[in-house]
Design an enzyme around this catalytic site. Structure first.
Site: not given
Ligand code: NAP
Length: 279
Positions: A47, A91, A114
């Protein structure tokens, strides 16, 4: 036909690079890594690499086991207030002593890159426009559209009911007028459900769950699963070599859904920047 996720993702990334270059300032993406899982580390590195390549300001916060819930909460508050940061990504999973749900709910929904915040989940389920749509489901729908695969009116079987893949992809496809069945580990006669489906989307992490005798001729098969074999090779949920001769379209693992997930994360960061800098 084999669906080339790398190619579709690359073209999305190229378009984004041009759009980002034209912005007044760089969009900012903050990524929090608070676990010692090897795969998570690889995902976060990737990322960071993609963000930098596109001209997105990348801020990665890596923590060891001594990180406390209080410190993470404080960081989320700071990032919510920071105008240089447009997207915040935690994450998952977090270290087991941390409360994932509490952390995710603290993220400003307009920075929830997200799409995991209950506000964005609720908007998706209600058929409203979420500020951001979860990256993997969004990538799957983009892949189907890139190959002009009709969704409306099709019988879709989604295998897996997680909050990050199964449920949101089912919602997206319902919003696209598909007839969706959601299967999981307690589903009886998975084979019968598979056989009926025009489109199968498997997201379980169970290698070779979908075999050639389960797939209707000409069905579209999207394999989201990723399992690492002893030798380090990645495989999906689908018996690719045999199913590819029956399916009309199929995604490989790797090189199918995976590259779309990261491309959609970059797109979400860009879109949240636009949302937050609306005149
Ligand atoms: P998860 O949270 O573990 O959920 C797995 C789902 O699969 C659960 O709903 C489970 O059912 C169901 N399942 C497990 N075994 C099954 C079986 N034998 N038959 C039917 N259903 C079964 O996993 P996830 O986070 O959704 O991820 C799923 C897979 O996708 C993993 O391999 C992950 O690595 C991969 N993934 C890939 C990407 C990408 O970008 N390519 C992104 C995200 C995830 P229950 O609910 O009944 O337990």
């Amino acid at each position: 036909m084999i669906i080339d996720g790398k190619k579709v993702a690359l073209s999305l990334l190229e378009e984004l690079e041009t759009k980002i270059k034209a912005l007044e300032k760089k969009p900012g993406l903050a990524v929090i890594l608070a676990n010692d899982d090897y795969s998570s580390k690889i995902y976060v590195d990737s990322k960071e690499k993609h963000s930098i390549a596109l001209g997105i300001k990348s801020c990665v916060y890596r923590f060891d086991k001594t990180i406390t819930q209080g410190k993470l909460i404080q960081l989320i508050h700071e990032l919510n207030e920071n105008p240089e940061i447009n997207g915040i990504l935690v994450q998952l999973p977090l270290y087991s002593h941390l409360n994932e749900k509490e952390i995710l709910e603290l993220i400003n929904p307009k920075k929830d890159v997200d799409g995991f915040h209950p506000v964005n989940v609720g908007k998706l389920y209600a058929g409203l426009n979420p500020y951001a749509v979860c990256c993997t489901p969004k990538g799957i729908v983009k892949l189907l559209k890139a190959y002009s695969i009709e969704i409306e009116g099709k019988d879709v079987l989604v295998i897996g009911r997680s909050n990050i893949v199964g449920k949101p992809v089912a919602s997206l496809l319902i919003n696209e007028n598909a007839t969706v069945t959601l299967a999981h580990s307690k589903t009886k006669n998975l084979k019968n459900h598979c056989k009926r489906a025009d489109i199968i989307i498997s997201a379980t992490g169970h290698p070779n769950l979908v075999t050639s005798d389960m797939v209707k001729k000409g069905a579209v098969v999207i394999d989201v699963g990723i399992s690492r074999q002893g030798c380090g090779r990645l495989i999906g949920d689908v018996d690719f070599e045999k199913v590819k001769d029956i399916a009309s379209f199929i995604t490989p693992v790797p090189g199918g859904v995976g590259p779309m997930t990261i491309a959609c994360l970059m797109e979400n960061t860009y879109e949240l920047y636009l949302l937050q800098n609306k005149r």
